[in-house]
Design an enzyme around this catalytic site. Structure first.
Site, PDB file in Angstrom:
ATOM      1  N   LYS A  95       4.311   0.136   8.132  1.00 50.02           N
ATOM      2  CA  LYS A  95       4.030   1.265   7.910  1.00 50.02           C
ATOM      3  C   LYS A  95       5.581   1.914   7.719  1.00 50.02           C
ATOM      4  CE  LYS A  95       0.651   4.369   8.651  1.00 50.02           C
ATOM      5  NZ  LYS A  95      -1.259   5.084   8.871  1.00 50.02           N
TER       6      LYS A  95
ATOM      7  N   GLY B 262       0.414  -1.110   0.256  1.00 50.89           N
ATOM      8  CA  GLY B 262      -0.104   0.021  -0.011  1.00 50.89           C
ATOM      9  C   GLY B 262       0.699   0.794  -0.014  1.00 50.89           C
TER      10      GLY B 262
ATOM     11  N   ASP C 199     -10.312  10.499  10.720  1.00 57.27           N
ATOM     12  CA  ASP C 199     -10.188   9.913   9.405  1.00 57.27           C
ATOM     13  C   ASP C 199     -10.453   8.600   8.535  1.00 57.27           C
ATOM     14  OD1 ASP C 199      -9.520  10.647   6.446  1.00 57.27           O
ATOM     15  OD2 ASP C 199      -7.372   9.936   7.068  1.00 57.27           O
TER      16      ASP C 199
HETATM   17  N1  LIG Z   1      -1.788  -4.046   8.117  1.00 56.02           N
HETATM   18  C1  LIG Z   1      -2.064  -3.924   7.106  1.00 56.02           C
HETATM   19  N2  LIG Z   1      -2.514  -4.954   5.854  1.00 56.02           N
HETATM   20  C2  LIG Z   1      -3.007  -5.379   4.952  1.00 56.02           C
HETATM   21  N3  LIG Z   1      -3.313  -3.603   4.580  1.00 56.02           N
HETATM   22  C3  LIG Z   1      -2.438  -2.505   4.793  1.00 56.02           C
HETATM   23  C4  LIG Z   1      -2.512  -2.192   6.535  1.00 56.02           C
HETATM   24  N4  LIG Z   1      -2.224  -1.718   6.708  1.00 56.02           N
HETATM   25  C5  LIG Z   1      -2.123  -0.710   5.465  1.00 56.02           C
HETATM   26  N5  LIG Z   1      -3.048  -1.434   4.312  1.00 56.02           N
HETATM   27  C6  LIG Z   1      -2.724  -0.822   3.224  1.00 56.02           C
HETATM   28  O1  LIG Z   1      -2.451   0.874   3.217  1.00 56.02           O
HETATM   29  C7  LIG Z   1      -3.300   1.389   2.976  1.00 56.02           C
HETATM   30  C8  LIG Z   1      -2.185   2.481   3.625  1.00 56.02           C
HETATM   31  O2  LIG Z   1      -2.200   2.120   4.506  1.00 56.02           O
HETATM   32  P1  LIG Z   1      -2.780   3.253   6.243  1.00 56.02           P
HETATM   33  O3  LIG Z   1      -2.630   2.773   7.590  1.00 56.02           O
HETATM   34  O4  LIG Z   1      -4.305   3.824   6.014  1.00 56.02           O
HETATM   35  O5  LIG Z   1      -1.292   4.899   5.702  1.00 56.02           O
HETATM   36  P2  LIG Z   1      -1.713   6.272   5.667  1.00 56.02           P
HETATM   37  O6  LIG Z   1      -1.414   7.237   6.496  1.00 56.02           O
HETATM   38  O7  LIG Z   1      -0.246   6.342   4.597  1.00 56.02           O
HETATM   39  O8  LIG Z   1      -2.579   6.552   5.053  1.00 56.02           O
HETATM   40  C9  LIG Z   1      -4.798   0.512   3.488  1.00 56.02           C
HETATM   41  O9  LIG Z   1      -6.074   1.210   2.731  1.00 56.02           O
HETATM   42  C10 LIG Z   1      -4.208  -0.765   3.096  1.00 56.02           C
HETATM   43  O10 LIG Z   1      -4.494  -0.973   1.279  1.00 56.02           O
END
Ligand SMILES: Nc1ncnc2c1ncn2[C@@H]1O[C@H](COP(=O)(O)OP(=O)(O)O)[C@@H](O)[C@H]1O
Ligand SMILES: [Mg+2]
Length: 417
Positions: A146, A126, A247
């Site tokens: 992340k 992602g 959010d």
């Molecule tokens: N634990 C996870 N398992 C699978 N996919 C994830 C996970 N965390 C994030 N993602 C993917 O990554 C994307 C971005 O993560 P997110 O935490 O929302 O980051 P940001 O703060 O950059 O928006 C999510 O929309 C999802 O598609």
């Protein structure tokens, strides 16, 4: 398909970020910088200056009273690490230890660091605002990592801090494992490690699949359960503060293997300090994703001194997420294609002004089709949505009320949850 490169990446649909005061994060930052610059010396300091630490703790009692719910940094002896990290321990064991250790706020920081530094990154899954999300391997199990860019250090602190709120863990909130900052000489790598969910976000999931009536209720009920836990203040030493997400959207909710939801991306959340009835950071007027902003956020009339206002804004967004889910519900052979809320009323990447015109001036909301009235579950979902979308935030349902209504619906529909 899930593991391929075709995952729908998070588009940057302009999320406004805040400019927080750094003060509340200082203990966390300090701790991390100390172990970074000299781990050996830090262990020494720990062994020989416990008394000094205790005295410092006394001095900070006032601060602690004001910030009663904030995680107390676990300054533990690194020699306890073996208890957590014996060679045969799997991720499941660690999480089990964590839930029974009674600390209520996560693994000790030493353990978090050791886990993070033994993860092998596998593939990018992602892209968000701050960098990338990867699938990684730790002792044979999958984890999500992340990775924040160095410029986003404050966002990393904040999200790590929120995830380590005492008693936050819940089956419908993304399970946090570790935070780590590692200086490689040129830049600082900032990691947040959490459970990995191969279905990805609810947005990805709804784009790929339609859902049955049962599937819809399960997604909606578990999202409400996660949000109700986040919002709820629990009093007492093992309590938790009320937290508002700010959010909430389908891209920030993950779908677990058993097709239940886990609320993720807590980087913009705010906590309620109930003793002083204040909010734990200086909140900005408008944060979050414009498309999901409640009317009072769009027109900046939200009362930020009142913590419940933020919860009411979350509920408005939850209603939009329910609309995204319900459209994909397959009842009597009919279902609609996936669409983002307001897809028919605003352009992609809408401005605040474009959203405000539609949501505040014209008072429009996503369409609830008439045929939903013919199916009890869709009728109930439609009614919940309408009651999440009132212009007056205080009139909206609470997450707990929604959870109860959907639990009853699941019983009426003979579901085993
Ligand atoms: N634990 C996870 N398992 C699978 N996919 C994830 C996970 N965390 C994030 N993602 C993917 O990554 C994307 C971005 O993560 P997110 O935490 O929302 O980051 P940001 O703060 O950059 O928006 C999510 O929309 C999802 O598609
Ligand atoms: Mg996100």
């Amino acid at each position: 398909m899930f593991n391929g490169g075709s995952r729908l990446l998070e588009d940057p649909e302009d999320v406004l970020r805040f400019n927080d005061k750094i003060f509340p994060y200082l203990p966390f930052v300090w701790f991390h910088t100390q172990i970074d610059s000299n781990p050996g010396a830090f262990a020494f300091i720990l062994r020989h200056h416990r008394r000094a630490w205790r005295m410092t703790e006394n001095r900070t009692q006032h601060h602690q009273r004001a910030y009663g719910h904030r995680q107390r940094l676990e300054v533990e002896d690194p020699s306890t690490e073996h208890m957590f990290l014996a060679k045969d321990k799997t991720l499941q064991d660690l999480i089990y230890d964590l839930s029974t250790s009674g600390s209520g706020s996560g693994l000790p920081l030493f353990v978090q660091r050791t886990v993070a530094r033994t993860i092998v990154l596998q593939e990018i899954i992602g892209k968000g605002r701050f960098g990338e999300v990867w699938r990684g391997k730790w002792r044979g199990g999958d984890v999500a990592v992340k990775i924040f860019s160095s410029r986003e250090e404050r966002s990393w602190f904040r999200e790590a801090e929120i995830y380590q709120t005492i008693m936050l863990r819940h089956e419908n909130i993304l399970g946090f494992i570790a935070a780590d900052n590692k200086d490689n000489g040129t830049w600082t790598q900032l990691w947040l490690v959490s459970d990995y969910h191969e279905n990805g976000s609810l947005f990805d999931y709804l784009n790929r699949y339609s859902v049955t009536i049962e599937g819809m209720i399960k997604l909606a009920l578990t999202a409400a359960s996660g949000l109700a836990h986040l919002h709820m203040e629990i009093l007492g030493t093992q309590g938790k503060p009320g937290i508002a997400h700010r959010d909430l959207k389908s891209k920030n909710i993950l779908v677990k293997k058993n097709c239940t939801c886990a609320i993720a991306d807590l980087g913009l959340a705010v906590r309620h300090e109930s003793v002083s009835d204040t909010i734990d950071i200086a909140p900005n007027q408008r944060v979050g994703t414009k498309r999901y902003m409640a009317p009072e956020v769009l027109e900046e009339s939200i009362n930020m001194r009142h913590f419940d206002s933020f919860k009411c804004a979350d509920i408005y967004a939850l209603g939009l997420v329910y609309w995204e889910i319900a459209r994909r519900c397959n009842a009597g052979g009919i279902h609609e294609e996936y669409q983002l809320p307001y897809y028919d009323l605003v352009p992609s990447d809408p401005s605040i002004e474009e959203m405000r015109k539609v949501v505040c001036d014209q008072r429009l909301r996503p369409n609830i089709p008439n045929w939903w009235q013919s199916y009890e579950a869709l009728r109930v979902m439609g009614k919940i949505m309408r009651e999440c979308w009132y212009a007056n935030g205080a009139a909206r349902l609470t997450a707990l009320r929604i959870k109860k209504t959907l639990s009853q619906l699941s019983v009426d529909e003979d579901m085993k949850i």
